[in-house]
Structure formats: structure tokens, C-alpha cells
Design an enzyme around this catalytic site. Structure first.
Site, mmCIF file in Angstrom:
data_model
loop_
_atom_site.group_PDB
_atom_site.id
_atom_site.type_symbol
_atom_site.label_atom_id
_atom_site.label_comp_id
_atom_site.label_asym_id
_atom_site.label_seq_id
_atom_site.Cartn_x
_atom_site.Cartn_y
_atom_site.Cartn_z
ATOM 1 C CD GLU A 10 4.471 -22.764 0.181
ATOM 2 O OE1 GLU A 10 3.804 -23.478 -0.542
ATOM 3 O OE2 GLU A 10 5.171 -21.829 -0.240
ATOM 4 C CB CYS A 58 11.023 -16.184 2.771
ATOM 5 S SG CYS A 58 9.579 -15.577 1.890
ATOM 6 C CB CYS A 75 -3.048 -14.481 -0.818
ATOM 7 S SG CYS A 75 -2.790 -12.725 -1.177
ATOM 8 C CB CYS A 103 -1.012 -11.489 -8.122
ATOM 9 S SG CYS A 103 -1.154 -10.122 -6.948
ATOM 10 C CB CYS A 155 0.966 -15.115 -6.941
ATOM 11 S SG CYS A 155 1.386 -15.537 -5.249
ATOM 12 C CB CYS A 176 4.520 -17.114 -2.967
ATOM 13 S SG CYS A 176 5.794 -15.914 -2.765
#
Ligand code: SAH
Length: 347
Positions: free
Chosen positions: A91, A104, A111, A115, A118, A333
Site C-alpha cells: 500500500e 506515504c 511486517c 505491534c 497495527c 497501515c
């Protein structure tokens, strides 16, 4: 496969030199790639046809194809899901500010940090993005929005400092006056706190902005909210590195702090945060958490956000509250990528 769009000028000269081409060809090709942002070698009209043919066979151009676009009716923020050649999806977000277009960029597909608030980490890490895949996000979003790019923030999916070599290349080409030519001061990279790379980054790009995702004022709470990031580098070490960087660069660090209702938005959190950051050249950017369906976290209430801000300001800390961009389009995100991977309709 050779990836010419990820090459610096010197690397491109060596590559074309190895093919028996004269040095000026490297300059020409670099310009086609990074200034004119060609999508096919056919567009590179001052290169000999034989060279164009050879390049298209040996070094196919990295181009991103949009899979879906979500556009906010509130502020025209556009989130684009791009397909990568190997079937991965990433994205990028276009934000329209008064000063112009800000893009961005994602630095990894997925990832591994996990976290708790997220969406990027829900499916784990697929792979690092190449420099050309990061550059292409900027180029493709600029073309899509029909506007010049005024600012780039590496705050999309992924941890940029776990992909440092490619990030370095990306920023080198992006800020090269003979390349894309963006001013280094108009770039910001956000990290969950990979201490050695924070120090490298401050040395390599002292003019660039650095944002550190803090999210908690104590090691114990940080471990609950961002377990891997906090587990790898302790809070003391992180804050020590941040202080060193501000002293070296003379520039303010931004600390991002996602406020999660009932978890890190209390008065004692604000007080502990103020003590932690006391005297540092910094600004705290408060982000009322964007609730991700899968994560079951509560948004903070408005009075708590105001109180939190006031508490920090009373202690002399600069605070901003992140302007919400595109909240009607799953602004946080990884949300679009995650929904797409489950086969849900995205636009
Ligand atoms: N890995 C890097 C960059 C990506 S995240 C980092 O951790 O900084 C970019 C910013 O968006 C981070 O501050 C992150 O904490 C924040 N963010 C991610 N998901 C969010 C959500 N659901 N609500 C609010 N902020 C979020």
C-alpha cells in the site's frame, strides 16, 4: 534479473560499461529512469534500439500496477494497493496538504514486528522491498494524482530500518539532484526503534526527518504494545540514541504515540512520558488509535486526548495531534492489503 531502477549513477555506469557502452549512456538511462520515470524502454528514444532491446530482456523495468484505490470523500486522501511482479501487494498513500502532495511509502511487504494496534503485521513479513519498488510508489502515486511530490514519508507497512540497504539506495536516488531531486529535508523515516540503524541514518542522512514510534512511556508497557520492537532494544537505549541523534543533527525528533483507550492514555502515562523526554529536542505526535477490527482495541475518548496533551505541554514538551487523514478509507497501515489478501472487495 538486473534491477536498473535500483542502481545509483555509479552502479549504472559500471553495469552499462560491462556491456561495452560509453559512460554518457549511463547518464542518459539514469535520467530516463529517475527524472522522466519511463514505464517502458521504448520511451527512451535517444538510446540505440539494440540497447533498448537488450535491456528489456536482461533488465525488465520495475513498474507497479494498481490493484485497488480507495479515496476519501472527506479530504481526498487516496490509498492505493499495488501489485508487485511476484504477486505480493503493498500500500501507498497520497495525502493532499496545503503545501502539496505527500506520499506515504511502504518499505516491506508485511511486517514481522507484530505491534498490537497495527494491521501491517497481521500476516507476518513476506519480504523486503527493493529500492525501485519504493521509488515506483512515489512515481506511480504522483502520476495517479497528477501532481508533483512535495514530501515523502516512509511510514507505510514494514520496518524501514530492517531493510536499511534498500532504504539507503531509495533515499540516495530520491534526493539526488540528478535523480528525482527531492530535498532531503522533505523526507521523513519512521522506525519502531532499531537503535544501530537510527545512528547510521543520522550519520547518512542528517538532514532527513526521523520519527520514532514510542507508544509507551515505560519498558514494561512498551513490551505489551510493541513486543518485538521493545524486546530487541530497551527503552533506555532507544532514548539514549534519540538524544545522541538530536545533538548530532541539531534537528527535532518526532515521537509517535498511538493513544489506545485505557492502555497508555492515562495521566500517569503522560507524566512518565514527560519525564522520559525532558529536555530533549523533540515533538510528540499523538495519534488516537485507528481501531483495526482484528485487534480489538479501544479509541481514546476526546477528553483523555486533550488531557494527555495538556499534561505534556505543562511539562514543556511540544505536542501535536495527528490530523486524521482518510479515516473513512481504512487509513491505518496495512488494512487495505490485509483485506485484499482475504479476498474482500476493496473498491
Ligand atoms: N515500522 C515503522 C513504520 C510504519 S508505522 C514504525 O513503527 O514507525 C507508521 C506509524 O503509523 C507508526 O507510528 C505506527 O505506530 C502508526 N500506526 C500503525 N497502525 C496504526 C493504527 N491502527 N492506529 C494509529 N496509528 C497506527
Amino acid at each position: 534479473m538486473t534491477d536498473v531502477k535500483s542502481m545509483t549513477k555509479a552502479e549504472l555506469a559500471a553495469y552499462l560499461g560491462g556491456m561495452g557502452e560509453k559512460p554518457f549512456r549511463a547518464k542518459q538511462l539514469y535520467e530516463w529512469l529517475q527524472v522522466h520515470r519511463i514505464r517502458s524502454y521504448e520511451e527512451a528514444t535517444n538510446l540505440p534500439a539494440a540497447l533498448r532491446k537488450r535491456l528489456s530482456e536482461e533488465a525488465p523495468l520495475t513498474v507497479l500496477a494498481p490493484l485497488a484505490v480507495q479515496r476519501s470523500r472527506i479530504d481526498n486522501t487516496a490509498k492505493t494497493l499495488f501489485a508487485l511482479p511476484d504477486g505480493e501487494a503493498i500500500e501507498s498513500v497520497a495525502m493532499h496538504y496545503r503545501f502539496g502532495l505527500s506520499v506515504c511509502v511502504s518499505s516491506q511487504a508485511g511486517c514481522d514486528r507484530g505491534c498490537i494496534f497495527c494491521a501491517s503485521g497481521i500476516g507476518g513479513l513476506s519480504r523486503n522491498l527493493t529500492a525501485s519498488e519504493m521509488l515506483e510508489q512515489v512515481y506511480a502515486v504522483s502520476a495517479q494524482e497528477g501532481e508533483a511530490v512535495k514530501r515523502v514519508v516512509v511510514m507505510g507497512s514494514g520496518e524501514p530500518f530492517l531493510n536499511y540497504e534498500n532504504l539507503h539506495r531509495f533515499l540516495t536516488i530520491l534526493t539526488d539532484k540528478e535523480g528525482f531531486g527531492l530535498g532531503t529535508r522533505h523526507v521523513t523515516v519512521s522506525t519502531c526503534g532499531i537503535v544501530p540503524r537510527i545512528l547510521d541514518f543520522a550519520r547518512d542522512f542528517p538532514q532527513a526527518g526521523l520519527a520514532v514510534s514510542l507508544h509507551a512511556p515505560t519498558q514494561e508497557k512498551r513490551e505489551r504494545i510493541m513486543p518485538r520492537a521493545a524486546g530487541d532494544y530497551g527503552l533506555k537505549e532507544l532514548i539514549g540514541a534519540a538524544r545522541t541523534v538530536t545533538e548530532q543533527t541539531g534537528r527535532k525528533i518526532t515521537f509517535e504515540y498511538a493513544l489506545i483507550g485505557g492502555l497508555n492514555d492515562g495521566e500517569e502515562d503522560a507524566r512518565a512520558l514527560a519525564a522520559l523526554l525532558k529536555g530533549m529536542l523533540c515533538v510528540v505526535n499523538l495519534i488516537p488509535v485507528n481501531p483495526v477490527t482484528e485487534r480489538r482495541l479501544r479509541e481514546p475518548n476526546k477528553t483523555d486526548v486533550r488531557e494527555f496533551k495538556k499534561n505534556l505541554e505543562t511539562s514543556g514538551i511540544n505536542v501535536t495531534i495527528r490530523r486524521e487523514m482518510g479515516r473513512d478509507i481504512d487509513g491505518a497501515c496495512g488494512q487495505l492489503r490485509h483485506r485484499n489478501s482475504r479476498g474482500e472487495r476493496t473498491c
